[in-house]
Design an enzyme around this catalytic site. Structure first.
Site, mmCIF file in Angstrom:
data_model
loop_
_atom_site.group_PDB
_atom_site.id
_atom_site.type_symbol
_atom_site.label_atom_id
_atom_site.label_comp_id
_atom_site.label_asym_id
_atom_site.label_seq_id
_atom_site.Cartn_x
_atom_site.Cartn_y
_atom_site.Cartn_z
ATOM 1 N N SER A 103 0.877 -1.331 -0.004
ATOM 2 C CA SER A 103 0.073 -0.119 -0.038
ATOM 3 C C SER A 103 0.818 1.277 0.028
ATOM 4 O O SER A 103 1.749 1.399 0.803
ATOM 5 C CB SER A 103 -0.855 -0.030 1.226
ATOM 6 O OG SER A 103 -1.616 1.088 1.154
ATOM 7 N N HIS A 117 -2.034 7.261 -5.039
ATOM 8 C CA HIS A 117 -2.316 6.099 -4.246
ATOM 9 C C HIS A 117 -2.260 5.104 -5.078
ATOM 10 O O HIS A 117 -2.452 5.020 -6.284
ATOM 11 C CB HIS A 117 -3.810 6.161 -3.645
ATOM 12 C CG HIS A 117 -4.195 4.608 -3.513
ATOM 13 N ND1 HIS A 117 -5.010 4.074 -4.457
ATOM 14 C CD2 HIS A 117 -4.154 3.800 -2.260
ATOM 15 C CE1 HIS A 117 -5.482 2.871 -3.834
ATOM 16 N NE2 HIS A 117 -4.864 2.847 -2.612
ATOM 17 N N THR A 120 -1.862 -2.984 -4.174
ATOM 18 C CA THR A 120 -2.330 -4.366 -4.666
ATOM 19 C C THR A 120 -2.178 -5.402 -3.630
ATOM 20 O O THR A 120 -1.420 -5.235 -2.799
ATOM 21 C CB THR A 120 -1.389 -4.807 -5.875
ATOM 22 O OG1 THR A 120 -0.157 -4.614 -5.383
ATOM 23 C CG2 THR A 120 -1.672 -3.868 -6.989
ATOM 24 N N ARG A 121 -2.978 -6.374 -3.671
ATOM 25 C CA ARG A 121 -3.180 -7.297 -2.614
ATOM 26 C C ARG A 121 -3.701 -8.737 -3.058
ATOM 27 O O ARG A 121 -4.429 -8.788 -4.137
ATOM 28 C CB ARG A 121 -3.832 -6.956 -1.513
ATOM 29 C CG ARG A 121 -5.304 -6.586 -2.171
ATOM 30 C CD ARG A 121 -6.068 -5.581 -1.269
ATOM 31 N NE ARG A 121 -7.529 -5.212 -1.642
ATOM 32 C CZ ARG A 121 -7.651 -4.254 -2.667
ATOM 33 N NH1 ARG A 121 -6.815 -3.552 -2.758
ATOM 34 N NH2 ARG A 121 -8.898 -3.941 -3.045
ATOM 35 N N HIS A 150 -3.153 7.387 -17.067
ATOM 36 C CA HIS A 150 -4.193 6.352 -17.691
ATOM 37 C C HIS A 150 -3.425 5.528 -18.597
ATOM 38 O O HIS A 150 -3.837 4.247 -18.913
ATOM 39 C CB HIS A 150 -5.442 7.381 -18.173
ATOM 40 C CG HIS A 150 -6.579 7.471 -16.969
ATOM 41 N ND1 HIS A 150 -7.166 6.666 -16.516
ATOM 42 C CD2 HIS A 150 -6.264 8.813 -16.249
ATOM 43 C CE1 HIS A 150 -8.069 7.243 -15.467
ATOM 44 N NE2 HIS A 150 -7.450 8.573 -15.320
ATOM 45 N N ASN A 264 -1.302 -2.362 12.381
ATOM 46 C CA ASN A 264 -0.523 -1.372 13.130
ATOM 47 C C ASN A 264 -1.283 0.058 12.735
ATOM 48 O O ASN A 264 -1.515 0.261 11.333
ATOM 49 C CB ASN A 264 1.070 -1.175 12.588
ATOM 50 C CG ASN A 264 1.707 -0.399 13.200
ATOM 51 O OD1 ASN A 264 1.684 0.818 12.720
ATOM 52 N ND2 ASN A 264 2.518 -0.527 14.340
#
Length: 279
Positions: A103, A117, A120-121, A150, A264
């Protein structure tokens, strides 16, 4: 925590991407005559059961170009508490989960350099999927920067599925919107979730999203970081930072996920800008 092959691969990539991004951002600071570097703080998480629940590393740099940038990685797992499990894909019947990701939020010193910002996860419950995206948040939008950002994300999408970009761009437009203000928080990007068709294909796409960000955003920063700016520009920047903070505290899913899973707090709230104004 014992990780399987897919979980290990995802975690390794997110940590590698963190290292690449942080090195590039530090190089930009060197180019600006600054010796700023990332400060890293490792943290551990205890699961509500009392078992080890993973942890992560918070990375924060405050420099001449990057007024405040956070790049965090985490790998956590355990059991969702209470009703929260029912809000997570695949966890309604079984609250056990695993999550790993990166992040990033950057707030810039020069108002002509857009804030950004990227996240990815990879998550696993009774289902497994990738999610994430990136969006550009300029207080003073410049068409060239918006178009380049873009275009980079569109190219990453098109290498995998021609339907990805229009779908994920619209998803970002819908998601990164502040209903109580009636405005988008920036000029958009892409947002995707529950990508669970095929691990290898979805992982490759998620990696390309990270590489696209690493390619395009530093170019935009270098293009704008030396432009002169006025007090009025700073006032506009701080007003839009206030809106960014409102979105992250009221609507952002990642903020809620981190708080609900015992992450955290300082790492979760690193997305908040250093200085902002309201009205």
């Amino acid at each position: 925590m014992i990780l399987d092959e897919q979980q290990t691969a995802a975690r390794t990539w997110f940590e590698e991407l963190r290292d690449l991004i942080c090195a590039e951002f530090e190089a930009i600071e060197r180019e600006a005559g600054s010796d700023a570097r990332f400060d890293y703080l490792a943290w551990d998480r205890a699961d509500p059961s009392g078992a080890p629940g993973g942890g992560g590393v918070r990375g924060v740099m405050k420099g001449r170009v990057f007024e405040k940038v956070g790049v965090n990685v985490s790998t956590v797992g355990g059991t969702f508490e209470g009703d929260f499990a029912r809000t997570i894909h695949g966890a309604g019947e079984d609250p056990r989960f695993f999550a790993t990701g990166i992040s990033l939020v950057a707030h810039m010193a020069n108002p002509h350099v857009p804030a950004v910002h990227m996240n990815t996860r990879f998550l696993a419950t009774t289902k497994r999927w990738f999610g994430g995206g990136a969006d550009l948040n300029p207080p003073l939008p410049i068409a060239e920067d918006t178009e380049d950002f873009h275009a980079a994300l569109r190219d990453a999408c098109d290498r995998h599925d021609a339907a990805h970009y229009p779908r994920f761009k619209q998803w970002a437009d819908d998601y990164f919107f502040i209903p109580h203000r009636g405005v988008h928080r920036g000029v958009g990007g892409i947002f995707y979730d529950h990508l669970e068709r095929d691990f290898a294909a979805d992982f490759a796409f998620t990696q390309d999203v990270g590489r696209a960000f690493l390619d395009v955003y530093p170019r935009i920063v270098r293009r704008r970081m030396h432009l002169p700016f006025t007090d009025a520009d700073v006032a506009q920047q701080r007003e839009w930072r206030g809106r960014y903070a409102e979105f992250n505290l009221v609507y952002d899913r990642g903020t809620l996920f981190g708080l609900k899973t015992g992450g955290n707090v300082d790492a979760i709230l690193m997305s908040l800008p250093p200085v902002a104004t309201w009205g």
